[in-house]
Design a protein around this motif. Structure first.
Motif, PDB file in Angstrom:
ATOM      1  N   VAL A   1       0.845  -1.196   0.000  1.00  0.00           N
ATOM      2  CA  VAL A   1       0.000   0.000   0.000  1.00  0.00           C
ATOM      3  C   VAL A   1       0.885   1.253   0.000  1.00  0.00           C
ATOM      4  O   VAL A   1       0.626   2.215  -0.730  1.00  0.00           O
ATOM      5  CB  VAL A   1      -0.971  -0.014   1.205  1.00  0.00           C
ATOM      6  N   ALA A   2       1.965   1.215   0.773  1.00  0.00           N
ATOM      7  CA  ALA A   2       2.875   2.370   0.804  1.00  0.00           C
ATOM      8  C   ALA A   2       3.495   2.625  -0.566  1.00  0.00           C
ATOM      9  O   ALA A   2       3.822   3.757  -0.920  1.00  0.00           O
ATOM     10  CB  ALA A   2       3.971   2.147   1.842  1.00  0.00           C
ATOM     11  N   GLN A   3       3.646   1.555  -1.351  1.00  0.00           N
ATOM     12  CA  GLN A   3       4.230   1.705  -2.695  1.00  0.00           C
ATOM     13  C   GLN A   3       3.210   2.121  -3.738  1.00  0.00           C
ATOM     14  O   GLN A   3       3.560   2.316  -4.887  1.00  0.00           O
ATOM     15  CB  GLN A   3       4.812   0.366  -3.146  1.00  0.00           C
ATOM     16  N   GLY A   4       1.953   2.208  -3.333  1.00  0.00           N
ATOM     17  CA  GLY A   4       0.944   2.682  -4.273  1.00  0.00           C
ATOM     18  C   GLY A   4       0.171   1.600  -5.005  1.00  0.00           C
ATOM     19  O   GLY A   4      -0.422   1.864  -6.052  1.00  0.00           O
ATOM     20  N   VAL A   5       0.147   0.386  -4.470  1.00  0.00           N
ATOM     21  CA  VAL A   5      -0.667  -0.652  -5.118  1.00  0.00           C
ATOM     22  C   VAL A   5      -2.147  -0.342  -4.852  1.00  0.00           C
ATOM     23  O   VAL A   5      -2.562  -0.227  -3.700  1.00  0.00           O
ATOM     24  CB  VAL A   5      -0.301  -2.052  -4.586  1.00  0.00           C
ATOM     25  N   PRO A   6      -2.931  -0.169  -5.899  1.00  0.00           N
ATOM     26  CA  PRO A   6      -4.333   0.239  -5.714  1.00  0.00           C
ATOM     27  C   PRO A   6      -5.253  -0.937  -5.398  1.00  0.00           C
ATOM     28  O   PRO A   6      -6.065  -1.346  -6.215  1.00  0.00           O
ATOM     29  CB  PRO A   6      -4.692   0.889  -7.060  1.00  0.00           C
ATOM     30  N   PHE A   7      -5.129  -1.457  -4.187  1.00  0.00           N
ATOM     31  CA  PHE A   7      -6.012  -2.552  -3.766  1.00  0.00           C
ATOM     32  C   PHE A   7      -7.460  -2.067  -3.746  1.00  0.00           C
ATOM     33  O   PHE A   7      -7.732  -0.883  -3.559  1.00  0.00           O
ATOM     34  CB  PHE A   7      -5.654  -3.000  -2.351  1.00  0.00           C
TER      35      PHE A   7
ATOM     36  N   ALA B   1      -6.816  -6.559  -6.271  1.00  0.00           N
ATOM     37  CA  ALA B   1      -6.919  -5.376  -7.123  1.00  0.00           C
ATOM     38  C   ALA B   1      -7.642  -5.835  -8.387  1.00  0.00           C
ATOM     39  O   ALA B   1      -7.035  -6.382  -9.293  1.00  0.00           O
ATOM     40  CB  ALA B   1      -5.542  -4.820  -7.455  1.00  0.00           C
TER      41      ALA B   1
ATOM     42  N   GLN C   1      -0.693  -5.847 -10.330  1.00  0.00           N
ATOM     43  CA  GLN C   1      -0.456  -4.651  -9.519  1.00  0.00           C
ATOM     44  C   GLN C   1       0.684  -4.856  -8.529  1.00  0.00           C
ATOM     45  O   GLN C   1       1.472  -3.949  -8.288  1.00  0.00           O
ATOM     46  CB  GLN C   1      -1.752  -4.234  -8.815  1.00  0.00           C
TER      47      GLN C   1
END
Lengths: 640, 258
Positions: free
Chosen positions: A130-136, A160, A167
């Motif tokens: 999530v910190a890396q920007g994975v749009p779950f 995702a 992702q």
């Protein structure tokens, strides 16, 4: 040679093992890390995350991929999700429960220590991604959404859309790209590993072949990580990408790394059935579909009516009937065999009667078409493109296909193979899934190994090597390996026979699928073991590779991969023959309960089989590592 | 049940290497099932070429599920062929009919030099990502994943952009050989998320300027959106341009603060 397989799990309760390990592990000081070179082969989830993290810590990293870009690795095709014991749903999940489900799902053939660690770090993975920007996927309140997967009674799967693997891989790839841009990682693309080099028993580096020029080159390093995926393409038709192969792991095996449990292969229940003989691969339909789809076949074998005209009472919802408490979410091996039994009994559906229905009409009526589209829209579209039928109107047809391989290079708790300095991560190792992998656990394992395990354990190996010289690429062992590789590839060109590598791949795949696929018997395996060497001999005499070895030649690449599949295939059959029990994905027809379920033999086979190469594909030597169960009790797996 | 197509005439671009000149060669496919995928048809052709002792046609492909973005063919002048929202590997022969002539070329763009036959070098895309297409988030320091709620529409918008498979069809379809759709999709994925804000303007400036080193300029033809197998909207280009314009002021301010 006597080999003792020491798993090196720290003493004490399994729940404390990873903390104990981390407290005792040797460290390399920040300023010293740049004195060490680590090679990472493969840039999927395990490889990209390992390379990025090691580089970020300060090690010099060389990363290798045979693709044009790290982002093409087959992790990208994982659809459904990634498990983590976050218990965000408050439905009773915990680290222990994820650990237990994974051990049970693997039919009590995995190592407790490794699996417990996997469950522990699963929570860090979600935070990290999530910190890396994975749009779950998220709820309307902005918090993360979950769904459930096979073999679990809680909702712990993060996703995702139907592209979770994509992702997550893009997330790991972006971290790797950042390190490449900073100059901390050197990337070698379109470059394939062709050998592993050992000097005085330690891994000294690798030999690669540049796929563009055919040039064979040596690379020396303090440690090497194999993150090269599984060997499911041995079946020819599988859900793996076309280029997936066993060559890197197999070359390591030939240099002394033991290969564990090769017969543990996973046949995934929900793939689109084969439709014509030229087919090159099978396409998976995510297991997540089983959250809302119902699996059924007609009760009568000769019922040829379209699905919609078969009344409710003439349908057999096989999984709901056989496994009421898990229903359509029974684990993969169990669901696959239920489908196979239905098709074998003549109740298969579709033009070739080679599938079972996965029906969404109830879900569409209950939730509305919009909700179903939101959840599975892209999967439905993919199905329609391939099968030419619209699953909103008529049920999907599915059938099991080779998907994942639980077996792989034997590794200890540190993910080190039996060659010191050589590590294996992700699908390439054998350690976490026992005889059957649960859905949404492969992504979890790849990222756990790469982000949260290897960065600790490699340091432990490297610390005592500080300021000591290592063999360079001018060492005779490298020159020998280079020559052997050149001769090997020239050898394929020189045969000048009549059949292409694909021809042999199809044939070897057919034998392995027939005799070492979803159901195995002593007789069948013995037959395979007599047919495979004969076919292998034909391969060595009658192979045809056109073109040359000094420019891009995809046929030549394929020849090397098929060669290694032959050798692996023989080992798979031997492993399956010697394991006289059924467990998880390994189903021996001789060992089953009255109801047709897998019958384990814990007295004789509660162990890992790890094979040693002796120079002849059929004469490998079997070693064992006993599995100890302290935190869980061995039990018969039941999903009823 | 499957039907068969007969007598397909293929015109395929053959080129021995990056520095040699290429030419079209003609091949006939006598018969193929309409259940076969387009690439399976090329597999069949290649098997035949090998049995005739000839060099098979080189083309890039891998997952054959439309997600890895490796496959890259111009089919009758269209990137990924005639079916919308579909990568080459997911195109099936049922979209063609007996007797059709099918022209197969590699991606056509100067930023994607030809390696051999139908295979091109798309590493310029990797250079763009390396210049800023990430969130700096070292392993180990991440806060709890639910600490920052992300409104569903924002997460969905990020996902719409993040679906890009990096195949390069947008560049191949663009008359200018521009990579604005790819770059903007990558930027927008990260720039709409709360986690992406810290590096938002630095990211857009670096990525746009790296893109400009390799690719042509965008003149809003919209061909990219039509060719994109993930149907990524050209709206992302407008968002990228807006952020890029802002970055020129914001980044200067940051610099002047030292």
């Amino acid at each position: 040679m006597t080999i003792t397989l020491d798993s090196k799990i720290p003493n004490g309760p399994v729940a404390d093992a990873w903390n104990t390990y981390k407290s005792d592990v040797k460290l390399v000081a920040p300023g010293n890390k740049r004195k060490f070179k680590v090679i990472v082969v493969g840039t999927g989830l395990a490889g990209a995350s390992a390379a990025a993290t090691l580089a970020e810590l300060g090690y010099q990293v060389d990363a290798f991929t045979f693709h044009d870009s790290p982002r093409r690795a087959h992790s990208i095709a994982a659809q459904g999700g990634i498990n983590a014991a976050k218990n965000y749903q408050g439905d009773g999940d915990s680290v222990h429960r994820l650990f237990y489900d994974t051990i049970k799902g693997g039919d009590f053939r995995a190592r407790e220590g490794n699996v417990h660690r996997l469950a522990e770090v699963s929570v860090n993975i979600i935070d990290q991604m999530v910190a890396q920007g994975v749009p779950f996927a998220r709820e309307y309140g902005g918090l993360l959404d979950n769904r459930s997967f096979g073999g679990a009674q809680v909702s712990r799967t993060f996703y995702a859309r139907g592209q979770t693997g994509q992702q997550l891989l893009l997330g790991a790839y972006q971290q790797l790209a950042r390190q490449i841009g900073l100059g901390n990682v050197r990337l070698f693309n379109r470059t394939e590993l062709v050998d592993v080099v050992t000097v005085e028993g330690r891994c000294a580096g690798i030999v690669t072949r540049d796929l563009m020029t055919g040039e064979v080159v040596s690379h020396a390093a303090h440690a090497v990580v194999m993150a090269t995926g599984g060997y499911g393409n041995v079946f020819f038709l599988s859900t793996n990408a076309m280029a997936c192969n066993v060559t890197a792991a197999w070359r390591a095996h030939r240099k002394g790394a033991l290969f564990a449990n090769p017969c543990y292969t996973q046949i995934h229940p929900t793939c689109i059935p084969q439709s014509d003989p030229t087919q090159s691969k099978l396409t998976l339909m995510s297991e997540s579909l089983r959250n809302d789809g119902r699996v059924w076949v007609p009760k009568n074998a000769d019922d040829n009516r379209p699905a919609a005209q078969i009344p409710e009472e003439e349908r057999d919802y096989i999984l709901e009937r056989l496994y009421p408490s898990y229903g359509n979410l029974a684990p993969r091996d169990i669901s696959s065999r239920a489908a196979k039994r239905s098709v074998d009994s003549g109740r298969g559906v579709g033009p070739l009667k080679n599938g079972v229905y996965l029906d969404f009409s109830d879900a569409i009526n209950r939730l509305g078409r919009n909700v179903v589209e939101e959840r599975y829209g892209n999967l439905f579209e993919m199905y329609e493109r391939i099968a030419g039928e619209n699953p909103y109107d008529m049920p999907m047809r599915i059938y099991p296909a080779s998907h994942y391989t639980m077996g792989g290079l034997w590794v200890d708790y540190e993910l080190q193979t039996t060659i010191p300095g050589l590590y294996a991560a992700g699908e390439a190792n054998f350690s976490d899934h026992g005889a059957n992998r649960l859905g949404a656990s492969a992504l979890m394992q790849g990222l756990a190994d790469g982000y949260f395990v290897l960065p600790y354990t490699i340091g432990n190996y490297l610390a005592p090597m500080l300021n000591k010289p290592i063999p360079g690429t001018d060492h005779p062992a490298f020159k020998e390996a280079e020559q052997a590789a050149q001769q090997r590839y020239q050898g394929y060109l020189d045969i000048k026979g009549t059949r292409s590598p694909d021809f042999f791949h199809r044939e070897v795949g057919r034998i392995i699928w027939d005799y070492c696929g979803m159901e195995r018997t002593q007789q069948g395996l013995e037959k395979a073991l007599s047919e495979l060497p004969a076919l292998y001999e034909e391969f060595q005499k009658d192979l045809r590779v056109t073109g040359d070895g000094t420019s891009l030649n995809q046929t030549l690449e394929k020849a090397g991969r098929v060669d290694d599949f032959f050798q692996l295939g023989m080992l798979m059959c031997r492993d399956a023959l010697e394991r006289e029990e059924s467990c998880g994905g390994h189903f021996r027809a001789e060992y089953q309960t009255d109801e047709g379920e897998a019958l384990r033999d814990d007295e004789k086979f509660a162990h890992v089989a790890a094979w040693e190469w002796t120079g002849e594909p059929t004469k490998s030597v079997r070693h064992t590592e006993e599995l100890k169960f302290e935190a869980v009790h061995l039990a018969t797996r039941s999903y009823k | 049940m499957s039907n068969h197509l007969k007598n397909l005439k293929l015109k395929i671009w053959r080129q021995d290497g990056p520095n040699t000149s290429g030419r079209f060669e003609d091949y006939i496919i006598d018969e193929i099932s309409d259940e076969a995928s387009f690439l399976e048809m090329l597999d069949v052709l290649n098997e035949r070429l090998i049995s005739d002792n000839k060099l098979p046609v080189v083309f890039d492909h891998d997952c054959r599920e439309g997600i890895c973005g490796t496959c890259s063919l111009m089919i009758n002048g269209q990137a990924h062929g005639p079916e919308r929202r579909t990568a080459t590997c997911q195109l099936h022969m049922r979209k063609f009919k007996s007797g059709d002539e099918i022209v197969i070329e590699p991606w056509r763009a100067s930023a994607f030099p030809i390696i051999k036959d139908l295979m091109v070098d798309r590493s310029a895309f990797d250079r763009i990502i390396e210049s800023g297409g990430f969130i700096t988030a070292p392993t180990g320091g991440a806060p709890d994943a639910n600490l920052i709620p992300i409104p569903k529409p924002v997460a969905d918008a990020a996902m719409d952009s993040a679906e890009c498979i990096g195949c390069g069809a947008c560049v191949a379809a663009c008359p200018n050989g521009a990579a604005n759709l790819f770059t903007a999709a990558k930027i927008n994925h990260l720039n709409v998320l709360p986690q992406g804000q810290a590096e938002r303007y630095k990211r857009v400036e670096a990525m746009v300027e790296t893109m400009d080193e390799y690719f042509g300029s965008c003149t809003n033809h919209g061909e990219c959106e039509a060719a994109c197998p993930k149907e990524i909207s050209i709206d992302v280009i407008a968002l990228m341009n807006k952020d890029y314009r802002k970055s020129k002021v914001k980044n200067r301010k940051e610099l002047s603060r030292g």
